[in-house]
Write a protein that holds these residues in place. Structure first.
Motif, short mmCIF file in Angstrom:
data_model
loop_
_atom_site.label_atom_id
_atom_site.label_comp_id
_atom_site.label_asym_id
_atom_site.label_seq_id
_atom_site.Cartn_x
_atom_site.Cartn_y
_atom_site.Cartn_z
N ASP A 51 0.82 -1.21 0.00
CA ASP A 51 0.00 0.00 0.00
C ASP A 51 0.85 1.26 0.00
O ASP A 51 0.33 2.37 -0.15
CB ASP A 51 -0.97 0.01 1.18
N GLY A 52 2.18 1.12 0.17
CA GLY A 52 3.07 2.27 0.13
C GLY A 52 3.00 3.16 1.34
O GLY A 52 3.62 4.23 1.38
N VAL A 53 2.25 2.73 2.37
CA VAL A 53 2.08 3.55 3.58
C VAL A 53 2.59 2.81 4.82
O VAL A 53 3.37 3.34 5.60
CB VAL A 53 0.60 3.94 3.77
N ASN A 54 2.11 1.58 5.00
CA ASN A 54 2.42 0.82 6.20
C ASN A 54 3.73 0.03 6.05
O ASN A 54 4.11 -0.38 4.94
CB ASN A 54 1.29 -0.14 6.54
N VAL A 55 4.39 -0.18 7.19
CA VAL A 55 5.58 -1.03 7.22
C VAL A 55 5.35 -2.12 8.26
O VAL A 55 4.50 -1.98 9.15
CB VAL A 55 6.85 -0.23 7.57
N ARG A 56 6.11 -3.21 8.16
CA ARG A 56 5.86 -4.35 9.03
C ARG A 56 7.16 -4.92 9.58
O ARG A 56 8.15 -5.05 8.85
CB ARG A 56 5.10 -5.44 8.28
N THR A 57 7.12 -5.25 10.87
CA THR A 57 8.19 -5.99 11.52
C THR A 57 7.59 -7.25 12.13
O THR A 57 6.57 -7.18 12.83
CB THR A 57 8.86 -5.16 12.63
N VAL A 58 8.18 -8.39 11.85
CA VAL A 58 7.70 -9.66 12.38
C VAL A 58 8.65 -10.12 13.49
O VAL A 58 9.86 -10.20 13.29
CB VAL A 58 7.62 -10.74 11.28
N VAL A 59 8.08 -10.39 14.68
CA VAL A 59 8.86 -10.88 15.81
C VAL A 59 8.36 -12.28 16.15
O VAL A 59 7.18 -12.46 16.43
CB VAL A 59 8.73 -9.95 17.03
N ASP A 60 9.27 -13.26 16.13
CA ASP A 60 8.91 -14.64 16.44
C ASP A 60 9.66 -15.11 17.68
O ASP A 60 10.88 -14.93 17.79
CB ASP A 60 9.29 -15.57 15.27
N TRP A 61 8.92 -15.70 18.61
CA TRP A 61 9.52 -16.32 19.78
C TRP A 61 8.53 -17.34 20.31
O TRP A 61 7.32 -17.09 20.32
CB TRP A 61 9.85 -15.28 20.84
N THR A 62 9.00 -18.49 20.73
CA THR A 62 8.11 -19.57 21.15
C THR A 62 8.50 -20.06 22.54
O THR A 62 9.14 -21.11 22.69
CB THR A 62 8.16 -20.74 20.15
N PRO A 63 8.14 -19.31 23.59
CA PRO A 63 8.49 -19.72 24.95
C PRO A 63 7.43 -20.62 25.57
O PRO A 63 6.30 -20.71 25.09
CB PRO A 63 8.55 -18.39 25.70
N GLY A 64 7.80 -21.29 26.64
CA GLY A 64 6.86 -22.11 27.38
C GLY A 64 7.32 -22.30 28.80
O GLY A 64 8.39 -21.82 29.20
N LEU A 65 6.51 -22.99 29.60
CA LEU A 65 6.83 -23.29 30.99
C LEU A 65 6.77 -24.80 31.20
O LEU A 65 5.97 -25.49 30.57
CB LEU A 65 5.82 -22.63 31.95
N TYR A 66 7.62 -25.30 32.08
CA TYR A 66 7.48 -26.68 32.50
C TYR A 66 7.75 -26.79 33.99
O TYR A 66 8.57 -26.06 34.55
CB TYR A 66 8.38 -27.62 31.71
N GLN A 67 7.02 -27.68 34.63
CA GLN A 67 7.11 -27.88 36.07
C GLN A 67 7.42 -29.34 36.34
O GLN A 67 6.71 -30.24 35.89
CB GLN A 67 5.78 -27.48 36.73
N ILE A 68 8.49 -29.59 37.09
CA ILE A 68 8.89 -30.96 37.41
C ILE A 68 8.39 -31.36 38.78
O ILE A 68 7.74 -32.39 38.94
CB ILE A 68 10.42 -31.11 37.31
N HIS A 69 8.69 -30.56 39.78
CA HIS A 69 8.34 -30.91 41.16
C HIS A 69 6.90 -30.49 41.45
O HIS A 69 6.51 -29.36 41.16
CB HIS A 69 9.29 -30.21 42.14
N PRO A 70 6.09 -31.37 42.05
CA PRO A 70 4.68 -31.02 42.30
C PRO A 70 4.51 -29.93 43.35
O PRO A 70 3.44 -29.33 43.44
CB PRO A 70 4.07 -32.34 42.77
N ARG A 71 5.55 -29.66 44.16
CA ARG A 71 5.44 -28.62 45.17
C ARG A 71 6.33 -27.44 44.83
O ARG A 71 6.94 -26.82 45.70
CB ARG A 71 5.75 -29.19 46.56
N ALA A 72 6.36 -27.11 43.53
CA ALA A 72 7.11 -25.94 43.07
C ALA A 72 6.28 -24.67 43.12
O ALA A 72 6.83 -23.56 43.13
CB ALA A 72 7.62 -26.16 41.65
N ILE A 73 4.97 -24.81 43.14
CA ILE A 73 4.08 -23.65 43.16
C ILE A 73 2.96 -23.88 44.17
O ILE A 73 2.63 -25.03 44.51
CB ILE A 73 3.48 -23.35 41.78
N ALA A 74 2.40 -22.79 44.68
CA ALA A 74 1.28 -22.85 45.61
C ALA A 74 0.55 -21.51 45.55
O ALA A 74 1.02 -20.56 44.92
CB ALA A 74 1.75 -23.16 47.02
N ARG A 75 -0.59 -21.44 46.21
CA ARG A 75 -1.35 -20.19 46.22
C ARG A 75 -2.06 -20.01 47.55
O ARG A 75 -2.43 -20.98 48.22
CB ARG A 75 -2.36 -20.16 45.08
#
Length: 228
Positions: free
Chosen positions: A197-221
């Protein structure tokens, strides 16, 4: 001149800030039954995947500015200690909460002599629960920069995020073999340049993070706390 602004840089910075807010929200509230591509958040794990022993009931304990609870400052410390004890080694790296709850804890720490601060490796300053204790981390806002990630309208049992007047404090132990993060590839930013369109410009940012938990008592609330 100082008055000249790089508007493209401004727009990209706002977009990346929104992405960070989105990740922070998913870290706590990501629900795979709603968004299968989302990170599985702490709330979903604690509600559906972990033992009920990892949830400490506050029972509507009132630490708000207009509380009539006598000695609330010391009562909330008892709750925090109970929360720490649910984790492996009876300790946490961080307590995660809303900014309003953080302010109430700051008042309690100040009165009890437990108010302390630390600085991380990149210069961020954090309040801690006593000298060398868990970091106190307020989570801030979703990607709209208006809606809080942790609210004060949860049910006392913490199983529904609306319909009540309570909030939650999360406790986390980070790193192996507790709660850790991963990514499938390095973050990549690509300037696509001007569009057709001669007006807009684009930047593409890619990142694929995640979480994993091993110990069952690593988190609480700690649920059912009234702070606002």
């Amino acid at each position: 001149a100082n008055s000249i602004v790089d508007e493209r840089a401004n727009q990209e910075e706002m977009a990346l800030t929104a992405m960070a807010g989105g990740f922070n929200y998913a870290f706590l509230k990501g629900d795979p039954t709603v968004d299968p591509e989302s990170v599985v958040g702490l709330w979903y794990r604690l509600k559906n995947l972990l033992s009920s022993a990892q949830t400490v009931l506050g029972g509507g304990y009132d630490i708000s500015p207009d509380t009539a609870q006598t000695g609330w400052e010391f009562g909330i410390l008892d709750k925090l200690d109970e929360l720490r004890d649910t984790l492996e080694g009876s300790d946490a790296d961080a307590f995660i909460m809303d900014i309003t709850t953080k302010q109430r804890l700051e008042a309690a720490f100040r009165k009890s002599g437990l108010l302390s601060n630390t600085v991380d490796q990149v210069g961020n300053r954090f309040m801690t629960y006593g000298q060398g204790g868990p970091l106190i981390i307020p989570m801030g806002y979703k990607n709209d920069q208006t809606t809080k990630i942790i609210t004060h309208v949860e049910a006392d049992d913490g199983n529904t995020l609306t319909g009540g007047d309570a909030t939650t404090i999360y406790a986390v132990k980070f790193g192996e073999p507790y709660l850790s993060g991963f990514y499938l590839n390095d973050i990549r930013a690509e300037d696509k340049g001007e569009l057709e369109d001669g007006v807009n410009v684009r930047t593409v940012v890619d990142w694929t993070p995640g979480l994993y938990q091993i110990h069952p008592r690593a988190i609480a609330r700690l649920v059912g706390i009234v702070a606002a």
